[in-house]
Scaffold this active site. Sequence first.
Site, PDB file in Angstrom:
ATOM      1  N   GLY A   1      44.221  20.371 -11.467  1.00 11.05           N
ATOM      2  CA  GLY A   1      45.172  19.530 -10.751  1.00 11.05           C
ATOM      3  C   GLY A   1      44.728  18.090 -10.849  1.00 11.05           C
ATOM      4  O   GLY A   1      43.756  17.784 -11.550  1.00 11.05           O
ATOM      5  N   SER A   2      45.408  17.216 -10.123  1.00 14.29           N
ATOM      6  CA  SER A   2      45.044  15.808 -10.241  1.00 14.29           C
ATOM      7  C   SER A   2      43.692  15.528  -9.592  1.00 14.29           C
ATOM      8  O   SER A   2      43.068  14.516  -9.860  1.00 14.29           O
ATOM      9  CB  SER A   2      46.135  14.925  -9.639  1.00 14.29           C
ATOM     10  OG  SER A   2      46.584  15.472  -8.436  1.00 14.29           O
TER      11      SER A   2
ATOM     12  N   ASP B   1      54.643  19.459   1.230  1.00 14.41           N
ATOM     13  CA  ASP B   1      54.690  19.514  -0.235  1.00 14.41           C
ATOM     14  C   ASP B   1      54.955  20.939  -0.710  1.00 14.41           C
ATOM     15  O   ASP B   1      54.311  21.439  -1.639  1.00 14.41           O
ATOM     16  CB  ASP B   1      53.373  18.972  -0.826  1.00 14.41           C
ATOM     17  CG  ASP B   1      53.515  18.594  -2.295  1.00 14.41           C
ATOM     18  OD1 ASP B   1      54.671  18.478  -2.774  1.00 14.41           O
ATOM     19  OD2 ASP B   1      52.490  18.407  -2.969  1.00 14.41           O
TER      20      ASP B   1
HETATM   21  N1  ATP Z   1      43.065  29.958  -5.256  1.00 17.01           N
HETATM   22  C1  ATP Z   1      43.337  29.906  -6.557  1.00 17.01           C
HETATM   23  N2  ATP Z   1      43.220  30.999  -7.331  1.00 17.01           N
HETATM   24  C2  ATP Z   1      43.486  30.945  -8.646  1.00 17.01           C
HETATM   25  N3  ATP Z   1      43.907  29.857  -9.297  1.00 17.01           N
HETATM   26  C3  ATP Z   1      44.046  28.728  -8.583  1.00 17.01           C
HETATM   27  C4  ATP Z   1      43.771  28.681  -7.189  1.00 17.01           C
HETATM   28  N4  ATP Z   1      44.004  27.426  -6.748  1.00 17.01           N
HETATM   29  C5  ATP Z   1      44.404  26.730  -7.820  1.00 17.01           C
HETATM   30  N5  ATP Z   1      44.442  27.493  -8.920  1.00 17.01           N
HETATM   31  C6  ATP Z   1      44.808  27.079 -10.290  1.00 17.01           C
HETATM   32  O1  ATP Z   1      44.366  25.759 -10.484  1.00 17.01           O
HETATM   33  C7  ATP Z   1      45.459  24.890 -10.777  1.00 17.01           C
HETATM   34  C8  ATP Z   1      45.200  23.550 -10.134  1.00 17.01           C
HETATM   35  O2  ATP Z   1      45.272  23.686  -8.730  1.00 17.01           O
HETATM   36  P1  ATP Z   1      45.213  22.461  -7.754  1.00 17.01           P
HETATM   37  O3  ATP Z   1      45.546  22.942  -6.395  1.00 17.01           O
HETATM   38  O4  ATP Z   1      43.942  21.729  -7.950  1.00 17.01           O
HETATM   39  O5  ATP Z   1      46.259  21.475  -8.347  1.00 17.01           O
HETATM   40  P2  ATP Z   1      47.833  21.477  -8.366  1.00 17.01           P
HETATM   41  O6  ATP Z   1      48.364  21.782  -6.997  1.00 17.01           O
HETATM   42  O7  ATP Z   1      48.323  22.355  -9.489  1.00 17.01           O
HETATM   43  O8  ATP Z   1      48.087  19.985  -8.776  1.00 17.01           O
HETATM   44  P3  ATP Z   1      47.966  18.717  -7.847  1.00 17.01           P
HETATM   45  O9  ATP Z   1      46.715  18.805  -7.060  1.00 17.01           O
HETATM   46  O10 ATP Z   1      47.935  17.662  -8.873  1.00 17.01           O
HETATM   47  O11 ATP Z   1      49.198  18.733  -7.008  1.00 17.01           O
HETATM   48  C9  ATP Z   1      46.672  25.618 -10.239  1.00 17.01           C
HETATM   49  O12 ATP Z   1      47.820  25.235 -10.927  1.00 17.01           O
HETATM   50  C10 ATP Z   1      46.301  27.061 -10.484  1.00 17.01           C
HETATM   51  O13 ATP Z   1      46.578  27.396 -11.843  1.00 17.01           O
END
Ligand code: ATP
Length: 446
Positions: free
Chosen positions: A103-104, A221
């Site tokens: 993610g970001s 969000d």
């Molecule tokens: N608890 C989890 N279990 C498995 N995969 C996860 C989990 N949390 C996040 N991910 C994976 O990591 C990716 C990035 O997650 P993160 O929450 O950091 O960012 P995001 O929500 O996709 O983006 P942003 O933070 O930019 O809004 C997700 O798209 C998912 O594929």
Amino acid sequence: MDPRMCRKISSSESLPDAENVEYEVSNIIAPQESEENFLIEGSPEPNSVSWLDDEQIEDLDLNLDQTNLFFHRVDSADIIYRSKKKKCKMVGKYVMGDVLGEGSYGKVKEMLDSESLCRRAVKILKKRKLRRIPNGEQNVQREIQLLRILRHRNVIELVDVMYNDEKQKMYLVMEFCVGVLQDMLESSPGKKFPQRQAHDYFTQLLDGLEYLHGQGVVHKDIKPGNLLLTLDHTLKITDFGVAEALDMFSPEDTCYTGQGSPAFQPPEIANGAEQFSGIKVDIWSSGVTLYNMTTGRYPFEGDNVYRLLEAIGRGEPAPPPAALGPALGALLERMLKRDPALRPTVNEIKRHVWVQATPPLEAGERLVSPRSRRSDELHTSTVIPYLVERHYASAQEYFTERDLRHELGDGGSRTLSTAELSDGESTRQKRRWHSSCGRLPSCRLT
Ligand SMILES: Nc1ncnc2c1ncn2[C@@H]1O[C@H](COP(=O)(O)OP(=O)(O)OP(=O)(O)O)[C@@H](O)[C@H]1O
């Protein structure tokens, strides 16, 4: 230095699939005097072979922001890609696995709790990176504070928080999920779910939201990208970076800032209202999520973020397609009312006729299964190869029966008795046991 020999790296560039390959760069064309421009720290002489390890690849994204860094131009023929060796790494009691997503704020990796043997996901946050994101540190602290007190089946659980001061890293250990609704939608026909499946996820989203609102928390969000699924299809609301805990002593749910994703924002935020009802923001975003899950489209679209927000702020949403049926159409219209006061509460939505009756799976419809980034239908743990590397570091540990015969000294010509075989097996077990304790006894290579 000849400028044709190097190229500037812009922050939008990234190395191809950096997670799974190591890059061996041979025949680097570089004049002697430009050694200081080698990006690979500690790289030896030009024309030598340089390897980027995990840490160096991770550091690349930091370095990319520094404008004066150069990569030497390298012919693609000189780059050899090969599978990366899985080097087992522990953070606290957790064994690290592969990257699940990014993610970001940072990368999310799979991990295994070596005590409970539970699969986990860890969000790795670097302080340096957080400082460069507007409100980055503040958002993460808020997320931690909120997740520490929230406990519900449909809200992601924060299991552990670890800090590494030396590396300036923070690790948020969470429940492990196998898929993101957004990824599933993108890979499904028409980018939508059958109503039956959308209904299942939407009702779970309502349960999670009802809990959050009851706790005085607004998410702000809600979108398919922030809804994760566990192996047993339990939906988890995640990403509380812009969530807000309401004032417990105020009867109102007034919020002052909206930082959610544009396509899911309500008209009051698109129009820049200074204050608005937080709960009704979640209702609107959940309405857009339901619209998206059942139609593959958005109620408002725009070529760019400004046009999109203008459309949301001024116009009426695209009417739900008639094919959705009157019940779902009516629910969507209510949730997407321009006037927040006319939008229903979670409780009212739960009593709606479409929510009350589970829609059937129509002929020809197929349920969409959660898809991991690796398209591994079985969702095999990515930690296993690292454990194998650590405990069975060399192939010599894997004996076949034929190897065993050789081991016992008969060259494989004689048929072994069961007793001999089981003796051999116990030798092999001992070896495995030894090596799993990190003491690999010397073994004969076959
Ligand atoms: N608890 C989890 N279990 C498995 N995969 C996860 C989990 N949390 C996040 N991910 C994976 O990591 C990716 C990035 O997650 P993160 O929450 O950091 O960012 P995001 O929500 O996709 O983006 P942003 O933070 O930019 O809004 C997700 O798209 C998912 O594929």
